[in-house]
Design a protein around this motif. Sequence first.
Motif, PDB file in Angstrom:
ATOM      1  N   LEU A 152      33.927  -6.188 -34.166  1.00 23.92           N
ATOM      2  CA  LEU A 152      35.280  -6.336 -33.651  1.00 23.92           C
ATOM      3  C   LEU A 152      36.220  -5.429 -34.419  1.00 23.92           C
ATOM      4  CD1 LEU A 152      35.421 -10.221 -33.320  1.00 23.92           C
ATOM      5  CD2 LEU A 152      34.922  -8.546 -31.557  1.00 23.92           C
ATOM      6  N   PRO A 153      37.154  -4.779 -33.719  1.00 24.01           N
ATOM      7  CA  PRO A 153      38.077  -3.871 -34.397  1.00 24.01           C
ATOM      8  C   PRO A 153      39.004  -4.621 -35.333  1.00 24.01           C
ATOM      9  CG  PRO A 153      38.755  -4.220 -32.136  1.00 24.01           C
ATOM     10  CD  PRO A 153      37.409  -4.879 -32.279  1.00 24.01           C
ATOM     11  N   THR A 154      39.393  -3.951 -36.422  1.00 26.70           N
ATOM     12  CA  THR A 154      40.323  -4.531 -37.374  1.00 26.70           C
ATOM     13  C   THR A 154      41.709  -4.607 -36.760  1.00 26.70           C
ATOM     14  OG1 THR A 154      39.052  -3.579 -39.184  1.00 26.70           O
ATOM     15  CG2 THR A 154      41.294  -4.319 -39.697  1.00 26.70           C
ATOM     16  N   GLU A 155      42.380  -5.725 -36.956  1.00 27.01           N
ATOM     17  CA  GLU A 155      43.718  -5.887 -36.407  1.00 27.01           C
ATOM     18  C   GLU A 155      44.709  -4.993 -37.111  1.00 27.01           C
ATOM     19  OE1 GLU A 155      44.661  -7.863 -33.707  1.00 27.01           O
ATOM     20  OE2 GLU A 155      42.498  -7.732 -33.537  1.00 27.01           O
ATOM     21  N   GLU A 156      45.709  -4.504 -36.381  1.00 23.58           N
ATOM     22  CA  GLU A 156      46.720  -3.637 -36.952  1.00 23.58           C
ATOM     23  C   GLU A 156      47.478  -4.364 -38.058  1.00 23.58           C
ATOM     24  OE1 GLU A 156      49.261  -2.225 -33.905  1.00 23.58           O
ATOM     25  OE2 GLU A 156      47.669  -1.192 -32.804  1.00 23.58           O
ATOM     26  N   GLY A 157      47.731  -3.662 -39.148  1.00 18.10           N
ATOM     27  CA  GLY A 157      48.470  -4.231 -40.255  1.00 18.10           C
ATOM     28  C   GLY A 157      47.610  -5.050 -41.195  1.00 18.10           C
ATOM     29  N   GLY A 158      46.315  -5.184 -40.883  1.00 17.41           N
ATOM     30  CA  GLY A 158      45.423  -5.914 -41.757  1.00 17.41           C
ATOM     31  C   GLY A 158      45.575  -7.417 -41.684  1.00 17.41           C
ATOM     32  N   GLY A 159      46.398  -7.924 -40.766  1.00 16.37           N
ATOM     33  CA  GLY A 159      46.603  -9.353 -40.656  1.00 16.37           C
ATOM     34  C   GLY A 159      45.464 -10.036 -39.926  1.00 16.37           C
ATOM     35  N   LYS A 160      45.417 -11.366 -40.075  1.00 18.39           N
ATOM     36  CA  LYS A 160      44.373 -12.123 -39.408  1.00 18.39           C
ATOM     37  C   LYS A 160      44.715 -12.326 -37.939  1.00 18.39           C
ATOM     38  CE  LYS A 160      42.705 -14.660 -43.455  1.00 18.39           C
ATOM     39  NZ  LYS A 160      42.436 -15.999 -44.024  1.00 18.39           N
ATOM     40  N   LEU A 161      43.689 -12.324 -37.131  1.00 14.47           N
ATOM     41  CA  LEU A 161      43.860 -12.561 -35.704  1.00 14.47           C
ATOM     42  C   LEU A 161      44.104 -14.051 -35.476  1.00 14.47           C
ATOM     43  CD1 LEU A 161      43.603 -11.399 -32.802  1.00 14.47           C
ATOM     44  CD2 LEU A 161      41.178 -11.959 -32.927  1.00 14.47           C
ATOM     45  N   ASN A 162      45.085 -14.369 -34.644  1.00  6.07           N
ATOM     46  CA  ASN A 162      45.422 -15.769 -34.418  1.00  6.07           C
ATOM     47  C   ASN A 162      45.779 -15.992 -32.950  1.00  6.07           C
ATOM     48  OD1 ASN A 162      46.063 -18.441 -34.746  1.00  6.07           O
ATOM     49  ND2 ASN A 162      48.069 -18.049 -35.661  1.00  6.07           N
ATOM     50  N   PRO A 163      44.811 -15.799 -32.043  1.00  4.48           N
ATOM     51  CA  PRO A 163      45.128 -15.939 -30.621  1.00  4.48           C
ATOM     52  C   PRO A 163      45.193 -17.400 -30.204  1.00  4.48           C
ATOM     53  CG  PRO A 163      42.811 -15.407 -30.891  1.00  4.48           C
ATOM     54  CD  PRO A 163      43.405 -15.432 -32.269  1.00  4.48           C
ATOM     55  N   SER A 164      46.201 -17.742 -29.394  1.00  5.54           N
ATOM     56  CA  SER A 164      46.300 -19.111 -28.886  1.00  5.54           C
ATOM     57  C   SER A 164      45.348 -19.345 -27.725  1.00  5.54           C
ATOM     58  CB  SER A 164      47.732 -19.406 -28.444  1.00  5.54           C
ATOM     59  OG  SER A 164      48.135 -18.499 -27.433  1.00  5.54           O
ATOM     60  N   SER A 165      44.909 -18.271 -27.068  1.00  4.70           N
ATOM     61  CA  SER A 165      43.889 -18.364 -26.030  1.00  4.70           C
ATOM     62  C   SER A 165      43.110 -17.064 -26.021  1.00  4.70           C
ATOM     63  CB  SER A 165      44.508 -18.631 -24.650  1.00  4.70           C
ATOM     64  OG  SER A 165      45.326 -17.549 -24.253  1.00  4.70           O
ATOM     65  N   VAL A 166      41.871 -17.123 -25.543  1.00  5.60           N
ATOM     66  CA  VAL A 166      41.003 -15.953 -25.551  1.00  5.60           C
ATOM     67  C   VAL A 166      40.243 -15.881 -24.237  1.00  5.60           C
ATOM     68  CG1 VAL A 166      40.705 -15.920 -28.065  1.00  5.60           C
ATOM     69  CG2 VAL A 166      39.104 -17.227 -26.643  1.00  5.60           C
ATOM     70  N   ILE A 167      39.601 -14.750 -24.008  1.00  5.20           N
ATOM     71  CA  ILE A 167      38.656 -14.575 -22.910  1.00  5.20           C
ATOM     72  C   ILE A 167      37.271 -14.649 -23.526  1.00  5.20           C
ATOM     73  CG2 ILE A 167      37.920 -13.110 -20.998  1.00  5.20           C
ATOM     74  CD1 ILE A 167      40.755 -14.191 -20.766  1.00  5.20           C
ATOM     75  N   PHE A 184      15.961 -27.598 -21.086  1.00  4.64           N
ATOM     76  CA  PHE A 184      17.243 -27.315 -21.718  1.00  4.64           C
ATOM     77  C   PHE A 184      17.687 -28.453 -22.624  1.00  4.64           C
ATOM     78  CE2 PHE A 184      17.199 -25.142 -17.625  1.00  4.64           C
ATOM     79  CZ  PHE A 184      17.540 -23.851 -17.988  1.00  4.64           C
ATOM     80  N   ASP A 185      18.463 -28.093 -23.631  1.00  2.53           N
ATOM     81  CA  ASP A 185      19.234 -29.052 -24.408  1.00  2.53           C
ATOM     82  C   ASP A 185      20.708 -28.807 -24.137  1.00  2.53           C
ATOM     83  OD1 ASP A 185      17.222 -30.498 -25.626  1.00  2.53           O
ATOM     84  OD2 ASP A 185      17.174 -29.260 -27.438  1.00  2.53           O
ATOM     85  N   TYR A 186      21.475 -29.877 -24.096  1.00  2.00           N
ATOM     86  CA  TYR A 186      22.921 -29.773 -23.925  1.00  2.00           C
ATOM     87  C   TYR A 186      23.597 -30.229 -25.214  1.00  2.00           C
ATOM     88  CZ  TYR A 186      21.971 -29.141 -18.967  1.00  2.00           C
ATOM     89  OH  TYR A 186      21.507 -28.672 -17.760  1.00  2.00           O
ATOM     90  N   PHE A 187      24.514 -29.403 -25.708  1.00  4.08           N
ATOM     91  CA  PHE A 187      25.252 -29.699 -26.928  1.00  4.08           C
ATOM     92  C   PHE A 187      26.742 -29.725 -26.631  1.00  4.08           C
ATOM     93  CE2 PHE A 187      21.340 -27.852 -28.573  1.00  4.08           C
ATOM     94  CZ  PHE A 187      21.058 -28.620 -29.695  1.00  4.08           C
ATOM     95  N   VAL A 188      27.465 -30.542 -27.374  1.00  2.00           N
ATOM     96  CA  VAL A 188      28.915 -30.452 -27.411  1.00  2.00           C
ATOM     97  C   VAL A 188      29.301 -29.884 -28.771  1.00  2.00           C
ATOM     98  CG1 VAL A 188      31.093 -31.729 -27.441  1.00  2.00           C
ATOM     99  CG2 VAL A 188      29.340 -32.278 -25.743  1.00  2.00           C
ATOM    100  N   TYR A 189      29.940 -28.716 -28.733  1.00  2.00           N
ATOM    101  CA  TYR A 189      30.474 -28.090 -29.949  1.00  2.00           C
ATOM    102  C   TYR A 189      31.865 -28.651 -30.185  1.00  2.00           C
ATOM    103  CZ  TYR A 189      32.250 -24.450 -33.103  1.00  2.00           C
ATOM    104  OH  TYR A 189      32.812 -23.782 -34.154  1.00  2.00           O
ATOM    105  N   ASN A 190      32.067 -29.250 -31.350  1.00  2.00           N
ATOM    106  CA  ASN A 190      33.327 -29.889 -31.698  1.00  2.00           C
ATOM    107  C   ASN A 190      34.010 -29.037 -32.766  1.00  2.00           C
ATOM    108  OD1 ASN A 190      35.359 -31.780 -32.519  1.00  2.00           O
ATOM    109  ND2 ASN A 190      34.073 -33.427 -31.677  1.00  2.00           N
ATOM    110  N   ALA A 191      35.055 -28.307 -32.354  1.00  5.47           N
ATOM    111  CA  ALA A 191      35.709 -27.351 -33.259  1.00  5.47           C
ATOM    112  C   ALA A 191      36.671 -28.070 -34.193  1.00  5.47           C
ATOM    113  CB  ALA A 191      36.464 -26.297 -32.446  1.00  5.47           C
ATOM    114  N   ARG A 192      36.668 -27.656 -35.440  1.00  9.02           N
ATOM    115  CA  ARG A 192      37.601 -28.162 -36.429  1.00  9.02           C
ATOM    116  C   ARG A 192      38.273 -26.991 -37.128  1.00  9.02           C
ATOM    117  NH1 ARG A 192      37.656 -31.930 -33.848  1.00  9.02           N
ATOM    118  NH2 ARG A 192      37.122 -34.086 -34.331  1.00  9.02           N
ATOM    119  N   SER A 227      40.347 -21.356 -29.084  1.00  8.29           N
ATOM    120  CA  SER A 227      40.662 -20.501 -30.240  1.00  8.29           C
ATOM    121  C   SER A 227      41.775 -21.094 -31.098  1.00  8.29           C
ATOM    122  CB  SER A 227      41.062 -19.104 -29.765  1.00  8.29           C
ATOM    123  OG  SER A 227      42.113 -19.177 -28.808  1.00  8.29           O
ATOM    124  N   LYS A 228      42.633 -21.927 -30.525  1.00  9.82           N
ATOM    125  CA  LYS A 228      43.703 -22.551 -31.306  1.00  9.82           C
ATOM    126  C   LYS A 228      43.150 -23.412 -32.435  1.00  9.82           C
ATOM    127  CE  LYS A 228      45.896 -24.541 -27.913  1.00  9.82           C
ATOM    128  NZ  LYS A 228      46.928 -25.271 -27.123  1.00  9.82           N
TER     129      LYS A 228
END
Length: 482
Positions: free
Chosen positions: A13-28, A132-140, A461-462
Amino acid sequence: MDEYVSCLDPPLLPTEEGGGKLNPSSVILDTTAYISAHAVSNATTAVGQMSTGAPIQVSFCLARPPRLSCLCVHFPGPVLGPAVGIVSGPAAGTPAVRCARDSPLVIATHAYLALLRVNIPGSLRINNHAAFDYFVYNARPRPHGSFLDLLPKPTGFDRFRDQDAAIVRCSGSRYVVAVLKNARNPLEFTLQLYDSDTRCWTSMPLTVQAPERDNVLPIPDSATELFFHNTTKVIMLESTTVAWVDLWRGILFCDVLDEKPVLRDMPLPKPARCNRASFCRGSSYSHRDITVLTSPQQSQASIKYVEMGIRPGTVPPSRKKQVDHSSSESDNEDVHYYWTATVWSMPVPIASWKDWTKDCTIDVANIAIDNPRHYELLRTIDLEEASPSVTLSGLLTAYPTLGLGINGEVVIYFLSKVDYMAHEGWVIAVGAKDSRLQGIAKLDDRKNFSFRRYYCHTDISKYLTKATGEAGRLMRQLRGRK
């Protein structure tokens, strides 16, 4: 010979401008996961066990749209190794997961939850739950706080289709998986629910109450798709209300946690005049999309629906030799170069079909390309060197996907290619209100090479913002091991 899934590390993934961290509220999000041959560890990593007892590791890598964010799955242990069969896709000769015949998929997301389907390495390609196995990924949001929940196998009914399933966040730590399946009668369905509190699957019959679509959008005599409802996509309306959408004609929705759920019908807007001849013919997915969005400027969520239409236009000279006018499919290929995209809205909660309102219409000829980097990139993509100006009408375009931009405005992401046979594809972001080109990103053609939608809009992503600072370092580590 058997086919196997390629082992592919996600692209750097390309480095963000200014060296800051990426913080998208939504993504594709790329719905087809990468399978990495290397151990992956970042702030999003969750570790679990498959039904066979084998370990599995899942991580997200986030990117600012229109670049695709992705899921990376790693199978520690002996299931990795050189394939003895054919590696599927264009990456023949690359390492592969022995006996993994399907890539892990992201079926659905809701808030901080993601429903995943993972092919069990070593299983046969059969159409039931055993493969198949089905998983729920629970983001923290805290580093290494995310976890995987392996779902028990459903009993008493066959494997469900991916597009029929939704993951629903409830109060506290509770969630449910809701699946709506067609029954024999066109107006009868079966609602299958998995409840994380009871860890059990249940099933109940539902009948559509007061169906409206046959009056508003009757199936024409020329139709090839004759179902009353065939779910294309599932969206969340409010709280625990799920909507199963047939992108040809309408929405079926209900509160899945009601003691007695009621399944209601809401027709979609009538097709554009230019699309009426092709209404209910073939797939609806390539020219339509629907989602629920809440912009920062609005407190009320609304359904957003987009329909691409065709308009007259001359096929670019270099494309004419690729067009075979002897088939109806080739005739459809012409019109993709000259298109419009109309966005409709309906407030949530749903009340009446008359509440659909037309927001705007984008015409490919009027899309503003005012960023010099976008302009130069399009010149390298578009082969029309003799053209005095750069436009998007030189590219074959379809598969609109609705989302929110950085400032909360509605953005439509399109898939574009020079022609159907090209491996190289691009995701192009266009502002719905201002018809301005907001971004272009190349797809990873090692696996995303055919002309179809590979991605979905999600706001998971939030809940993963602390992972973004480690994504670039992780990818550089993977590259250094080769």
